[in-house]
Design a protein around this motif. Structure first.
Motif, PDB file in Angstrom:
ATOM      1  N   ASP A 157      -6.917  12.570   6.680  1.00 49.91           N
ATOM      2  CA  ASP A 157      -6.665  11.438   6.109  1.00 49.91           C
ATOM      3  C   ASP A 157      -5.802  10.572   7.056  1.00 49.91           C
ATOM      4  O   ASP A 157      -4.808  11.268   7.370  1.00 49.91           O
ATOM      5  CB  ASP A 157      -6.199  11.615   4.694  1.00 49.91           C
ATOM      6  CG  ASP A 157      -7.014  11.982   3.647  1.00 49.91           C
ATOM      7  OD1 ASP A 157      -8.238  11.717   3.837  1.00 49.91           O
ATOM      8  OD2 ASP A 157      -6.578  12.853   2.718  1.00 49.91           O
ATOM      9  N   ARG A 205      -3.723   6.575   7.825  1.00 52.13           N
ATOM     10  CA  ARG A 205      -3.148   5.143   7.436  1.00 52.13           C
ATOM     11  C   ARG A 205      -2.961   4.314   8.656  1.00 52.13           C
ATOM     12  O   ARG A 205      -2.550   5.015   9.708  1.00 52.13           O
ATOM     13  CB  ARG A 205      -2.049   5.141   6.443  1.00 52.13           C
ATOM     14  CG  ARG A 205      -2.114   5.906   5.143  1.00 52.13           C
ATOM     15  CD  ARG A 205      -2.970   5.499   4.411  1.00 52.13           C
ATOM     16  NE  ARG A 205      -2.972   6.086   3.146  1.00 52.13           N
ATOM     17  CZ  ARG A 205      -3.700   6.907   2.674  1.00 52.13           C
ATOM     18  NH1 ARG A 205      -4.793   7.557   3.709  1.00 52.13           N
ATOM     19  NH2 ARG A 205      -3.765   7.593   1.548  1.00 52.13           N
ATOM     20  N   ASP A 242      -2.121   0.611  10.821  1.00 49.85           N
ATOM     21  CA  ASP A 242      -0.919  -0.402  10.775  1.00 49.85           C
ATOM     22  C   ASP A 242      -1.401  -1.735  10.121  1.00 49.85           C
ATOM     23  O   ASP A 242      -0.450  -2.564   9.779  1.00 49.85           O
ATOM     24  CB  ASP A 242      -0.464  -0.677  12.210  1.00 49.85           C
ATOM     25  CG  ASP A 242      -1.119  -1.177  13.317  1.00 49.85           C
ATOM     26  OD1 ASP A 242      -2.440  -1.436  12.713  1.00 49.85           O
ATOM     27  OD2 ASP A 242      -1.000  -1.188  14.400  1.00 49.85           O
ATOM     28  N   GLY A 249      -2.975  -1.872   7.044  1.00 48.52           N
ATOM     29  CA  GLY A 249      -3.218  -1.511   5.924  1.00 48.52           C
ATOM     30  C   GLY A 249      -4.459  -0.498   5.523  1.00 48.52           C
ATOM     31  O   GLY A 249      -4.765  -0.527   4.254  1.00 48.52           O
ATOM     32  N   THR A 250      -5.329  -0.477   6.498  1.00 48.05           N
ATOM     33  CA  THR A 250      -6.665   0.176   6.005  1.00 48.05           C
ATOM     34  C   THR A 250      -6.255   1.541   5.948  1.00 48.05           C
ATOM     35  O   THR A 250      -5.531   2.331   6.531  1.00 48.05           O
ATOM     36  CB  THR A 250      -7.569  -0.188   7.180  1.00 48.05           C
ATOM     37  OG1 THR A 250      -7.747  -1.334   7.466  1.00 48.05           O
ATOM     38  CG2 THR A 250      -8.900   0.717   7.198  1.00 48.05           C
ATOM     39  N   VAL A 251      -7.282   2.175   4.953  1.00 50.04           N
ATOM     40  CA  VAL A 251      -6.933   3.544   4.595  1.00 50.04           C
ATOM     41  C   VAL A 251      -8.283   4.286   5.543  1.00 50.04           C
ATOM     42  O   VAL A 251      -9.117   3.760   5.883  1.00 50.04           O
ATOM     43  CB  VAL A 251      -7.347   3.938   3.289  1.00 50.04           C
ATOM     44  CG1 VAL A 251      -7.416   5.487   2.808  1.00 50.04           C
ATOM     45  CG2 VAL A 251      -6.273   3.358   2.364  1.00 50.04           C
ATOM     46  N   TRP A 270       2.280  14.923   5.427  1.00 51.84           N
ATOM     47  CA  TRP A 270       2.056  13.786   6.334  1.00 51.84           C
ATOM     48  C   TRP A 270       2.819  13.673   7.208  1.00 51.84           C
ATOM     49  O   TRP A 270       4.223  14.194   7.386  1.00 51.84           O
ATOM     50  CB  TRP A 270       2.357  12.569   5.332  1.00 51.84           C
ATOM     51  CG  TRP A 270       1.329  12.193   4.500  1.00 51.84           C
ATOM     52  CD1 TRP A 270       0.741  12.817   3.207  1.00 51.84           C
ATOM     53  CD2 TRP A 270       0.175  11.357   4.714  1.00 51.84           C
ATOM     54  NE1 TRP A 270      -0.253  12.421   2.555  1.00 51.84           N
ATOM     55  CE2 TRP A 270      -0.626  11.405   3.499  1.00 51.84           C
ATOM     56  CE3 TRP A 270      -0.501  10.563   5.546  1.00 51.84           C
ATOM     57  CZ2 TRP A 270      -1.969  10.814   3.535  1.00 51.84           C
ATOM     58  CZ3 TRP A 270      -1.684  10.043   5.817  1.00 51.84           C
ATOM     59  CH2 TRP A 270      -2.515   9.982   4.451  1.00 51.84           C
TER      60      TRP A 270
END
Length: 384
Positions: A236, A238, A240, A242-244, A375
């Protein structure tokens, strides 16, 4: 445009990647294959190079090639490094320092620290250092990027990338030298499957969305217990903007052949593309019907038009995608020589910075996997 001179290190007889590079570099008549050190065995490398027409510019080692080419007035303009992973850093750095432009196979280096040195060297010398994320050369991948950039999907919410195959699923292959080294930390570094295939998928996600990965969480596993390094990973991430992001990569997925695919989901539409069916891009507008965009059809983006060679309905494959990377590099090198700006539709080749970001992601995946998916910052220190 005058033909540029091209040289290759590695990619000798029996190589998996060498023929694709030679086809790609020669396809558009922009490069002449002028020099090479094609094998770590000097005699074999010289013999094979001469069989390909290199004459006295077939060298027995990359060091010999570097010294000889640096002394020539007609030195090669671009050198491709297609040697084993652990040698990429030393060779790429040496040729950059000597004033050559370089296209390095991925992974660019074996560590983040080495990657930062390559980026700094390229910037200081003013030489191009490209990395062969060759799948970004596909015409419809570039059209995906153009569609995202011009807002056809609205804000991108989610990107999903896969690179899963089943070619290492046989536990009986433990002693096969073509397989064994990939899972050996001494030869492959801290990661196997993610460093081999996952970084292609991750680069594709960044290339299409125009965003960079900032942090990630990884679940890695060796499904074949005898392997020290992972043969499957779920990541998973993230970005810069804002997209997952979601990514799956595997070498034990029996029934999968190549397995590189990407899907992008925005506020007003979605896109889907697969490397095994590269001539079709699927576009689903919000509230509309599924559309199939064909490579080579009219009214595509300049980026797609520039990288499509044969008429609609005829297949274009991986060597032509590689050829588009070489076509970009020919334009970039020629623009540098002529003191002009590069054609914006050609300014898409993967840079050393992309190679460095990949190595930072590899390190983050390995660390996260060791720590139950915690993370981790996926950015190289010099970009934080």
């Amino acid at each position: 445009m005058n033909r540029l001179r091209w040289g290759m290190i590695g990619g000798g007889e029996g190589s998996q990647i060498g023929p694709a590079h030679r086809l790609g570099a020669g396809l558009d008549g922009l490069f002449t294959f002028a020099a090479g050190a094609l094998d770590h065995r000097a005699d074999a490398g010289i013999a094979y190079g001469r069989s390909l027409g290199l004459g006295d510019r077939a060298y027995g080692s990359w060091q010999e090639m570097l010294a000889a080419e640096a002394a020539r007035d007609d030195r090669v303009d671009l050198v491709t490094v297609a040697t084993p992973n652990a040698t990429h850093f030393e060779i790429t750095r040496a040729f950059l320092e000597a004033g050559f432009h370089v296209l390095c196979e991925k992974p660019m280096t074996m560590s983040v620290e080495e990657g930062e040195i390559i980026v700094e060297t390229a910037r200081r010398t003013g030489r191009i250092c490209a990395v062969n994320y060759g799948y970004s050369g596909y015409s419809l991948v570039r059209h995906m990027r153009a569609m995202v950039a011009r807002g056809d999907l609205g804000r991108v919410r989610l990107v999903k990338a896969d690179f899963a195959h089943g070619h290492h699923a046989d536990a009986g292959d433990a002693d096969n030298p073509r397989v064994r080294w990939r899972y050996d930390p001494a030869q492959a570094g801290v990661s196997a499957q993610f460093a081999d295939c996952g970084i292609h998928a991750l680069h594709m996600a960044s290339f299409v969305t125009g965003q960079e990965v900032t942090k990630l969480s990884a679940d890695i596993v060796s499904c074949i217990p005898s392997r020290t390094l992972e043969d499957d990973a779920m990541v998973d991430f993230r970005m810069d903007g804002g997209t997952v992001g979601r990514l799956w990569t595997s070498s034990i997925a029996l029934g999968r052949q190549h397995g590189l695919a990407i899907e992008v989901f925005g506020e007003t539409g979605g896109l889907r593309w697969s490397q095994e069916q590269p001539n079709q891009l699927y576009h689903m507008p919000l509230g509309g019907r599924l559309q199939v965009i064909e490579r080579g059809e009219a009214d595509l983006s300049p980026e797609a038009d520039r990288t499509s060679r044969v008429t609609v309905g005829h297949a274009e494959g991986m060597p032509l995608a590689f050829a588009n990377i070489y076509k970009d590099l020919a334009e970039a090198i020629t623009a540098t020589k002529e003191g002009r700006a590069i054609d914006p539709a050609a300014d898409l080749y993967p840079r050393a910075e992309d190679g460095l970001r990949s190595m930072a992601a590899v390190a983050a995946v390995a660390e996260s996997g060791r720590n139950d998916g915690a993370w981790r910052d996926a950015r190289p220190p010099m970009f934080r």
